[in-house]
Scaffold this motif. Structure first.
Motif, mmCIF file in Angstrom:
data_model
loop_
_atom_site.group_PDB
_atom_site.id
_atom_site.type_symbol
_atom_site.label_atom_id
_atom_site.label_comp_id
_atom_site.label_asym_id
_atom_site.label_seq_id
_atom_site.Cartn_x
_atom_site.Cartn_y
_atom_site.Cartn_z
ATOM 1 N N VAL A 78 32.277 45.061 125.317
ATOM 2 C CA VAL A 78 30.881 44.657 125.107
ATOM 3 C C VAL A 78 30.320 45.332 123.860
ATOM 4 N N ARG A 79 30.647 46.620 123.677
ATOM 5 C CA ARG A 79 30.150 47.322 122.492
ATOM 6 C C ARG A 79 30.720 46.709 121.219
ATOM 7 N N LEU A 80 32.024 46.433 121.205
ATOM 8 C CA LEU A 80 32.639 45.844 120.018
ATOM 9 C C LEU A 80 32.082 44.454 119.745
ATOM 10 N N ARG A 81 31.879 43.678 120.796
ATOM 11 C CA ARG A 81 31.313 42.338 120.602
ATOM 12 C C ARG A 81 29.890 42.422 120.069
ATOM 13 N N ARG A 82 29.114 43.380 120.588
ATOM 14 C CA ARG A 82 27.746 43.540 120.102
ATOM 15 C C ARG A 82 27.744 43.962 118.627
ATOM 16 N N ALA A 83 28.660 44.867 118.261
ATOM 17 C CA ALA A 83 28.751 45.275 116.853
ATOM 18 C C ALA A 83 29.194 44.115 115.967
ATOM 19 N N TYR A 84 30.120 43.290 116.482
ATOM 20 C CA TYR A 84 30.584 42.128 115.710
ATOM 21 C C TYR A 84 29.451 41.134 115.490
ATOM 22 N N LEU A 85 28.676 40.860 116.543
ATOM 23 C CA LEU A 85 27.550 39.942 116.405
ATOM 24 C C LEU A 85 26.492 40.501 115.459
ATOM 25 N N ALA A 86 26.255 41.812 115.532
ATOM 26 C CA ALA A 86 25.289 42.416 114.608
ATOM 27 C C ALA A 86 25.763 42.290 113.166
ATOM 28 N N GLU A 87 27.070 42.454 112.947
ATOM 29 C CA GLU A 87 27.619 42.301 111.603
ATOM 30 C C GLU A 87 27.477 40.856 111.125
ATOM 31 N N LEU A 88 27.705 39.903 112.028
ATOM 32 C CA LEU A 88 27.537 38.499 111.659
ATOM 33 C C LEU A 88 26.084 38.198 111.284
ATOM 34 N N VAL A 89 25.157 38.731 112.067
ATOM 35 C CA VAL A 89 23.739 38.508 111.761
ATOM 36 C C VAL A 89 23.375 39.127 110.423
ATOM 37 N N ASP A 90 23.862 40.371 110.191
ATOM 38 C CA ASP A 90 23.574 41.032 108.912
ATOM 39 C C ASP A 90 24.192 40.268 107.750
ATOM 40 N N ARG A 91 25.415 39.771 107.943
ATOM 41 C CA ARG A 91 26.054 39.004 106.877
ATOM 42 C C ARG A 91 25.305 37.708 106.607
ATOM 43 N N ALA A 92 24.860 37.048 107.687
ATOM 44 C CA ALA A 92 24.093 35.817 107.500
ATOM 45 C C ALA A 92 22.792 36.089 106.745
ATOM 46 N N GLU A 93 22.139 37.214 107.063
ATOM 47 C CA GLU A 93 20.903 37.558 106.354
ATOM 48 C C GLU A 93 21.182 37.842 104.880
ATOM 49 N N ARG A 94 22.294 38.562 104.602
ATOM 50 C CA ARG A 94 22.636 38.834 103.197
ATOM 51 C C ARG A 94 22.945 37.543 102.449
ATOM 52 N N LEU A 95 23.687 36.643 103.107
ATOM 53 C CA LEU A 95 23.987 35.362 102.469
ATOM 54 C C LEU A 95 22.717 34.551 102.234
ATOM 55 N N GLU A 96 21.789 34.619 103.190
ATOM 56 C CA GLU A 96 20.534 33.898 103.031
ATOM 57 C C GLU A 96 19.739 34.448 101.849
ATOM 58 N N ARG A 97 19.707 35.791 101.747
ATOM 59 C CA ARG A 97 18.994 36.391 100.616
ATOM 60 C C ARG A 97 19.679 36.045 99.297
ATOM 61 N N ALA A 98 21.028 36.074 99.292
ATOM 62 C CA ALA A 98 21.749 35.713 98.072
ATOM 63 C C ALA A 98 21.506 34.256 97.696
ATOM 64 N N ARG A 99 21.473 33.384 98.714
ATOM 65 C CA ARG A 99 21.217 31.972 98.426
ATOM 66 C C ARG A 99 19.814 31.770 97.884
ATOM 67 N N ASP A 100 18.838 32.487 98.462
ATOM 68 C CA ASP A 100 17.474 32.379 97.946
ATOM 69 C C ASP A 100 17.393 32.872 96.505
ATOM 70 N N ALA A 101 18.107 33.983 96.206
ATOM 71 C CA ALA A 101 18.101 34.494 94.834
ATOM 72 C C ALA A 101 18.750 33.496 93.875
ATOM 73 N N ASP A 102 19.870 32.897 94.311
ATOM 74 C CA ASP A 102 20.521 31.895 93.461
ATOM 75 C C ASP A 102 19.623 30.680 93.258
ATOM 76 N N THR A 103 18.923 30.293 94.326
ATOM 77 C CA THR A 103 18.025 29.141 94.210
ATOM 78 C C THR A 103 16.893 29.430 93.237
ATOM 79 N N ARG A 104 16.323 30.647 93.334
ATOM 80 C CA ARG A 104 15.247 31.001 92.400
ATOM 81 C C ARG A 104 15.750 31.050 90.969
ATOM 82 N N ALA A 105 16.965 31.595 90.779
ATOM 83 C CA ALA A 105 17.525 31.637 89.422
ATOM 84 C C ALA A 105 17.786 30.232 88.882
#
Length: 396
Positions: free
Chosen positions: A158-185
């Motif tokens: 359960v702990r590993l799965r929770r850490a994996y899901l948190a990493e996925l959420v963080d990665r999705a947020e980073r990708l979203e921010r990168a996409r927004d930055a690319d869109t603005r550029a």
């Protein structure tokens, strides 16, 4: 299904309430189990009394704060078990409390601490089994060890799965921010490109219209026919400017409509551009050297805009009697575009506004040429006049 999800979310947000309810339920079942076990044992029925009941409740109380201090409470929960077994009281479901705390440590703490918690839990079980009057056989001990190990493994999963899901959420947020930055550029780059296109179109056509209007004003009284021809040329030039601007701004449509976009001009349109400048009063000539070849769309448009801007500035600044030459040389691996005039010109900047401040023509041309890796020279011409010369490298 939706109600279950809402309830789960509410319990997750109010973990203390849920753990308190669990502790009360486990304590009640623990007391009931102790009574049943004591009644079925040989001898008189077991009465928990105040000491036994207090020890049972005390053994279940750590569940209330299990998420805050799981390891400390796991160590503390072993003590009531040892005391109850030493005094001869039935331990009820206090072993279940130890397993729940072991799962909590494995699910919410690191690997090292969870291994220590597993060792503490097994050590506490060994002490209780050694003090019990009926310690049980190896089958029971093996069963307890397997159950405890399974619960520890489930907690770690359960702990590993929770850490994996948190990493996925963080990665999705980073990708979203990168996409927004690319869109603005991309939007900023597109706005810059459209601004350059609009400047070139407006500067060229408005300059030609201004010259034509001035000529019409001068000959309006003496030569009405010439003034009429100039006004007709102004009308045609205005329509052309509107058509080109509509084509450029059409790319900004966001409602899904298909704009009436005309093709962007290129080097094949240079004869028409030179004819327009002749009609405006600039004696312009065009020479094309070498075998014509198909140019990349970007270089084709950039070279055309360069000639357009250079002739527009010659028309505005070279003087009424000036001549201009446009030379296009198709060489092996490169395209050379050269615009010269023999007028008085200006030696400070390539294009200036009416208030003698630098215009955007020089900046726009330099950006266009640099974008495609070309070389640009802008400055006075030997023998008088002004010269604009650009070289665009071409790849096979």
């Amino acid at each position: 299904m939706r109600t279950t999800g809402i309830l789960r979310s509410w319990l997750r947000a109010h973990a203390l309430f849920g753990d308190s309810v669990m502790a009360v339920v486990v304590a009640a079942f623990s007391v009931a189990t102790a009574v049943v076990v004591g009644s079925s044992a040989p001898g008189p029925p077991w009465e928990p009394g105040v000491p036994g009941g207090a020890l049972l409740v005390l053994g279940c109380a750590p569940l209330v704060l299990r998420r805050r201090w799981p390891f400390v409470l796991l160590c503390a929960s072993v003590l009531p078990d040892v005391v109850m077994v030493a005094l001869g009281y039935a331990d009820g479901l206090t072993g279940l409390v130890t397993l729940i705390l072991l799962y909590t440590v494995a699910a919410y703490r690191g690997l090292a601490l969870s291994l220590v918690a597993a060792a503490v839990g097994l050590l506490g079980y060994a002490v209780v089994a050694a003090l019990a009057s009926d310690p049980g056989g190896w089958t029971r001990h093996t069963f307890v060890f397997v159950v405890a190990s399974a619960i520890w493994v489930v907690g770690r999963s359960v702990r590993l799965r929770r850490a994996y899901l948190a990493e996925l959420v963080d990665r999705a947020e980073r990708l979203e921010r990168a996409r927004d930055a690319d869109t603005r550029a991309a939007r900023a780059e597109e706005r810059s490109r459209i601004a350059r296109e609009l400047h070139d179109v407006v500067a060229h056509h408005v300059s030609v219209m201004t010259v034509q209007a001035a000529a019409a004003r001068k000959v309006l009284d003496t030569r009405p026919e010439a003034a009429k021809d100039a006004l007709v040329a102004i009308e045609e030039m205005g329509r052309t400017a509107m058509r080109e601007m509509r084509g450029i701004v059409g790319v900004l449509r966001t409602d899904g409509e298909t704009g009436e976009l005309s093709p962007q001009p290129g080097m094949v349109d240079l004869p028409g551009l030179v004819d327009q400048m002749r009609e405006a009063g600039l004696r312009a000539q065009l020479w094309i050297e070498g075998e014509r070849r198909t140019l990349p769309p970007g270089i084709d448009l950039a070279a055309y805009r360069l000639v357009q801007e250079a002739l527009t500035n010659s028309l505005r600044h070279a003087g009424p009697a000036a001549r201009a030459w446009v030379t296009v040389r198709h060489a092996t691996g490169e395209l050379v575009v050269q615009v010269e005039d023999d007028g008085r010109g200006r030696t400070g900047e390539f294009s200036r506004g009416p208030d003698d401040r630098p215009g955007h023509g020089l900046v726009g041309i330099r950006e266009r040429v640099a974008l495609y890796g070309g070389n640009l020279r802008i400055g006075p011409r030997q023998g008088g006049g002004f010269e604009v010369r650009a070289r665009f490298p071409l790849k096979d």
